[in-house]
Design an enzyme around this catalytic site. Structure first.
Site, PDB file in Angstrom:
ATOM      1  N   HIS A 169       0.914  -1.309  -0.417  1.00 52.90           N
ATOM      2  CA  HIS A 169      -0.075  -0.130   0.029  1.00 52.90           C
ATOM      3  C   HIS A 169       1.380   1.547  -0.426  1.00 52.90           C
ATOM      4  O   HIS A 169       0.638   1.952  -0.930  1.00 52.90           O
ATOM      5  CB  HIS A 169      -0.486  -0.207   0.927  1.00 52.90           C
TER       6      HIS A 169
HETATM    7  C1  BDR Z   1      -3.214   0.744   5.063  1.00 52.60           C
HETATM    8  O1  BDR Z   1      -3.819   0.143   6.120  1.00 52.60           O
HETATM    9  C2  BDR Z   1      -2.611   0.101   7.252  1.00 52.60           C
HETATM   10  O2  BDR Z   1      -3.012  -1.091   8.081  1.00 52.60           O
HETATM   11  C3  BDR Z   1      -1.827  -0.022   6.177  1.00 52.60           C
HETATM   12  O3  BDR Z   1      -0.423   1.215   6.909  1.00 52.60           O
HETATM   13  C4  BDR Z   1      -1.658   1.427   4.885  1.00 52.60           C
HETATM   14  O4  BDR Z   1      -1.397   2.666   5.060  1.00 52.60           O
HETATM   15  C5  BDR Z   1      -4.123  -0.230   4.272  1.00 52.60           C
HETATM   16  O5  BDR Z   1      -5.142   0.102   4.192  1.00 52.60           O
END
Ligand code: BDR
Ligand code: CA
Length: 314
Positions: free
Chosen positions: A243
């Site tokens: 992500h």
């Molecule tokens: C986002 O949620 C967090 O757990 C990760 O770091 C990322 O920013 C993904 O949904």
């Protein structure tokens, strides 16, 4: 060469850790003005400690790290220890950081930096809940027109949710902040699950980092292996969506991505769909667009860019 000047707002977090290493490795292209931490994946003390640990892995004790909001604007804090472990960086070699946390609050750091630097020169890159950014805009509305752009990781539409069926984690944790930031009239790029799920780890991609002849490459590979465990089980695919590094890759090379200017609204009320993004992909609402909503990435090129940056680290 003209460097991008960036404030990185984060809640490390395994994928946040990879994103920050990526950013630190790209120091010839990005000037990091500071790291502002926000409660999200784990609590504010842990994320502020983790951000400093990451900087120390990269031998960058000069980076200013600030602690910010300990909870969302309206809701109680929801964390993600089930993904990132109790420390927020499960599987990582932890130590007590020697660099101190800055005395100022992260929100004041964001405001002061934007007021001090020439208008239109500072980019915000938030990869956690948007609480700090929303608070800065609430406290100092004069900073809005000074922000060059916001490049954020958060939200989802086509991919569904990852914390509830309807919502992505960052927007779910602080939907009020997300809605406010989206309506601040600032040029905004969104990297939602729709694109991050197309930038997944694979054995080959992780091995490329593991084989770098430095300390941080293999370290990043081991963080990814730890991060994968949960997602592979959850999504039934071979790799984990990377992500937060997508936001850094976008900063460095927007040409790797494709998206559409659309209107995005965030659900703040419904308990069932809290944090859900209503993305007007087909322009049916008549509402003005407020985001460049990214859905496509050249993932091979992105992973190559990441390895290329990380080779600059110790
Ligand atoms: C986002 O949620 C967090 O757990 C990760 O770091 C990322 O920013 C993904 O949904
Ligand atoms: Ca994050």
């Amino acid at each position: 060469m003209h460097k991008l000047r960036v404030i990185f707002d984060t809640d490390p977090g395994l994928d946040d850790a990879i994103a920050l290493l990526f950013l630190l490795g790209a120091r010839d292209e990005i000037e990091l003005l500071g790291v502002s931490c926000v409660a999200g994946n784990v609590g504010i003390e842990a994320v502020s400690r983790n951000a400093r640990i990451i900087c120390e892995w990269a031998d960058r004790r000069d980076v200013e790290v600030y602690a910010g909001a300990a909870r969302p604007l309206v809701r109680h804090l929801v964390t993600a220890e089930h993904v990132h472990g109790k420390t927020g960086m499960e599987g990582a070699p932890m130590h007590t950081p020697s660099m101190a946390l800055q005395a100022a609050h992260a929100v004041d750091f964001i405001i002061d930096t934007l007021r001090r630097e020439p208008a239109g020169t500072v980019t915000l890159c938030p990869v956690g809940p948007l609480t700090n950014i929303a608070l800065a805009l609430l406290k100092a509305p004069d900073i809005a027109p000074r922000i060059r752009q916001i490049v954020l990781m958060g939200g989802a539409y086509f991919a569904g949710g990852n914390v509830t069926p309807a919502a992505e984690f960052n927007f779910y944790v602080d939907p009020h902040a997300a809605q406010q930031v989206l309506h601040a009239g600032i040029p905004l790029v969104m990297l939602p699950l729709d694109v991050t799920h197309k930038a997944c780890t694979s054995a080959r991609r992780v091995a490329a980092l593991a084989s770098l002849p430095n300390h941080c490459g293999p370290l990043a590979a081991s963080l990814l292996t730890s991060f994968e465990r949960h997602d592979v089980k959850k999504f039934g695919q071979i790799g984990a969506p990377l992500h937060d590094p997508c936001a850094v890759a976008y900063l460095l090379d927007p040409a790797l991505f494709q998206g559409r200017e659309v209107n995005v609204e965030v659900e703040t009320d419904s308990p069932l769909t809290q944090g859900h993004c209503s993305v007007d992909w087909w322009g049916t609402s008549g509402r003005a667009s407020n985001a460049l909503y990214i859905t496509e990435v050249d993932a091979d090129a992105m992973f190559a860019r990441m390895a290329q940056a990380m080779i600059n680290l110790p």
